[in-house]
Design an enzyme around this catalytic site. Structure first.
Site, PDB file in Angstrom:
ATOM      1  CB  CYS A 383      -0.996  -0.063   1.154  1.00  0.00           C
ATOM      2  SG  CYS A 383      -2.447   0.942   0.816  1.00  0.00           S
ATOM      3  CG  HIS A 509      -3.689  -3.634   2.974  1.00  0.00           C
ATOM      4  ND1 HIS A 509      -2.823  -3.148   3.921  1.00  0.00           N
ATOM      5  CD2 HIS A 509      -4.279  -2.561   2.401  1.00  0.00           C
ATOM      6  CE1 HIS A 509      -2.888  -1.823   3.934  1.00  0.00           C
ATOM      7  NE2 HIS A 509      -3.768  -1.451   3.023  1.00  0.00           N
ATOM      8  CD  GLU A 511      -1.357  -6.316   4.984  1.00  0.00           C
ATOM      9  OE1 GLU A 511      -0.976  -6.571   3.822  1.00  0.00           O
ATOM     10  OE2 GLU A 511      -1.623  -5.156   5.372  1.00  0.00           O
TER      11      GLU A 511
HETATM   12  N1  GLN Z   1      -2.016   6.676   2.764  1.00  0.00           N
HETATM   13  C1  GLN Z   1      -2.099   5.938   1.557  1.00  0.00           C
HETATM   14  C2  GLN Z   1      -3.451   6.082   0.882  1.00  0.00           C
HETATM   15  O1  GLN Z   1      -4.397   6.487   1.500  1.00  0.00           O
HETATM   16  C3  GLN Z   1      -1.785   4.479   1.802  1.00  0.00           C
HETATM   17  C4  GLN Z   1      -2.782   3.789   2.647  1.00  0.00           C
HETATM   18  C5  GLN Z   1      -2.299   2.489   3.227  1.00  0.00           C
HETATM   19  O2  GLN Z   1      -1.094   2.229   3.271  1.00  0.00           O
HETATM   20  N2  GLN Z   1      -3.198   1.675   3.735  1.00  0.00           N
HETATM   21  O3  GLN Z   1      -3.587   5.762  -0.269  1.00  0.00           O
END
Ligand code: GLN
Length: 541
Positions: A383, A509, A511
């Protein structure tokens, strides 16, 4: 058979691992062939933990249907291998929101709206919701917080009412407490448990089983004493001794007959013994690894282990799958800079740059990405970690020195990561990110595709910003490939450096979907690549 309900409360102290006990009992019942799910009722007023700082409450776990939930739901999914949903996590905030909205709509016209019956009715309705689907034989309900807390009282009252309303054999109450050990006296003390159970009983709930968290084994005498003073049957006081792994707890609970007590209390007939072959296989690989590998996790919430719970667990699963122990070292991204990055990441056989929000620690993450890219160290960016791969490449390969995510630098002339179009008009913060499962098409021949073993995948998301496709050509021409895209919108989900031994950034994600019995291919891939790097990496040549 009616749907059966097991309520799990906690006493004496928080952080006793109610989620693990709930998951373990659920696992055992599932392993006996029952259809099981777990839900968590949290007594805080936030609608969901999505707006909480991870330092407050640990990781925010995301379900397939896009609910931002308590991290215990991660344990539920990892133990059971069954997806949870919005309905599996309820907070006081959600309960009140529903009741107050109904009040405004006139649903209670003429009535004074009160905690009992209106709030407790809404709690009960939600407690029974999953049961009403007919999809489950047993629903375990974990009540967050500690018995005696002011805010958990309506939940305990709802449990009392349900136990009164439902047939006796359809409900069971399990209370988890702590038996502290006083080293000066060399004694385990039962008084806090007695008080906690008394408090529960004053609320009208009598536990059927008391599970005692303890650092030392409970003697028969001590168990009898707790049983007598707490008014539960002898044999219904069981110990949960500190385990070497959370995944061992189901087996420990089985040895203590917790699942047997449950099926007997709930009148579940023709039950078999739990079938835990694959689980035990995983445990034995976990216990006897034949190698070790060092992974460095670069993130900004590293002081609290729970903030990266699912990632850390995914490494446990991936380690077992590779027959090796994964030592995860965490590094505070704020402390990493160009001058010290080699020192900070020394000894890393693999690097993961973590998800996150806001500006703090971003530059450290960029430095870590650069270090991994230039030194051929196996790398996974998750992310925000993926977004920082893009920023790093733009700055150091494409030469756009001010390239940034607009999350950190709104005015940059190279907004390589920018806010998603539909996010721009949103004013509310809660539950408004791009959340939950979305499809992704992987390019044939890419590393990601070979790891997944297929081109069509679905993964969970939680973000507001995305790869700015205006720059895609520049990136691809220079070696950073977008190998995973959303089939509908084209949103870039996966980037790779084909020249690098293992370098993947993912907008989603992975995970959240890793389980002991189904370790995630990106994590197993990273660990495998890290093992290779350890043995044959550049510095060893
Ligand atoms: N802050 C980033 C976004 O909003 C990444 C979010 C995250 O890592 N879950 O896109």
């Amino acid at each position: 058979m009616n749907t059966k309900y097991i309520f799990i409360t906690g006493g004496v102290a928080s952080s006793l691992g109610k989620g693990i006990i709930a998951s373990s009992l659920a696992k055992l019942l599932q392993a006996r062939g029952l259809r099981v799910t777990i839900q968590k009722f949290d007594p805080y007023i936030n609608i969901d933990p999505g707006t909480l700082n991870p330092y407050e409450h640990g990781e925010c776990y995301v379900t397939e249907d896009g609910a931002e939930t308590d991290l215990d739901l991660g344990h539920y999914e990892r133990f059971l291998g069954v997806y949870t949903s919005k309905a599996n996590n309820v907070t006081t905030g959600k309960i009140y929101h529903t009741v107050i909205t109904k009040e405004r709509e006139g649903a209670y016209l003429g009535k004074t709206v009160q905690i009992v019956p209106h709030i407790t009715d809404e709690i009960k309705r939600r407690m029974l919701l999953l049961g009403a689907t007919g999809d489950y034989d047993v629903i375990l309900t974990e009540i967050g917080g500690t018995v005696g807390d002011m805010e958990s009282q309506p939940f305990v009252e709802a449990v009392r009412q349900l136990q009164w309303e439902l047939p006796e054999e359809d409900c069971m109450s399990v209370h988890l407490t702590l038996i502290p050990y006083l080293s000066a006296a060399k004694e385990l003390k039962t008084k806090p448990t007695q008080h906690s159970v008394q408090m529960l009983q004053q609320s009208g709930v009598t536990p059927d089983v008391i599970v005692c968290r303890t650092e030392h084994p409970l003697t028969e005498e001590l168990r009898r004493k707790i049983a007598l003073f707490c008014n539960v049957k002898p044999g219904h006081v069981i110990q949960s001794i500190d385990a070497w792994s959370i995944y061992q707890v189901p087996l420990n609970m089985h040895e203590e007959h917790l699942d047997e007590l449950a099926v007997r209390k709930l009148g579940i007939e023709n039950f078999t013994q739990p079938e835990l072959g694959r689980w035990k296989e995983f445990l034995s690989r976990l216990k006897h690894p034949s190698a070790e590998v060092n992974i460095t996790l670069v993130g900004k919430y590293v002081e609290l282990q729970d903030a990266y719970k699912s990632i850390l667990e995914a490494f446990v699963h991936a380690g077992a799958a590779n027959d090796c122990k994964v030592n995860v070292k965490t590094v505070q991204s704020e402390n990493v800079n160009a001058a010290n990055v080699a020192e900070m990441l020394a000894g890393a056989d693999g690097i993961l740059v973590a998800p996150g929000f806001g500006e703090r620690g971003l530059e450290g993450k960029v430095c870590a990405v650069r270090y991994a890219r230039e030194n051929g160290i196996p790398f996974l960016g998750v992310c925000l970690g993926m977004q920082m791969c893009v920023v790093e490449f733009a700055r150091n390969v494409l030469g756009w020195k001010d390239a940034a995510s607009t999350e950190a630098v709104p005015q940059t002339t190279h907004p390589v990561i920018c806010m998603m179009e539909d996010q721009k008009t949103l004013t509310l913060k809660g539950g408004t990110m791009r959340l939950g499962a979305y499809d992704c098409h992987l390019e044939e021949g890419s590393l990601a595709c070979s790891l997944y073993g297929r081109t069509e995948i679905s993964e969970r998301h939680r973000h507001r910003y995305e790869f700015n496709s205006d720059y895609l050509e520049d990136f691809e021409k220079n070696g950073l490939k977008a190998v995973g895209r959303n089939p509908g919108t084209g949103l870039v989900e996966v980037v790779e450096l084909p020249e690098h031994p293992f370098f993947i950034g993912v907008q989603f994600h992975p995970e959240y979907k890793s389980t002991p019995e189904r370790p995630h291919p990106l994590f197993t891939g990273l660990v495998k690549a890290a093992l290779t790097h350890r043995d044959y990496g550049p510095e060893k040549k």
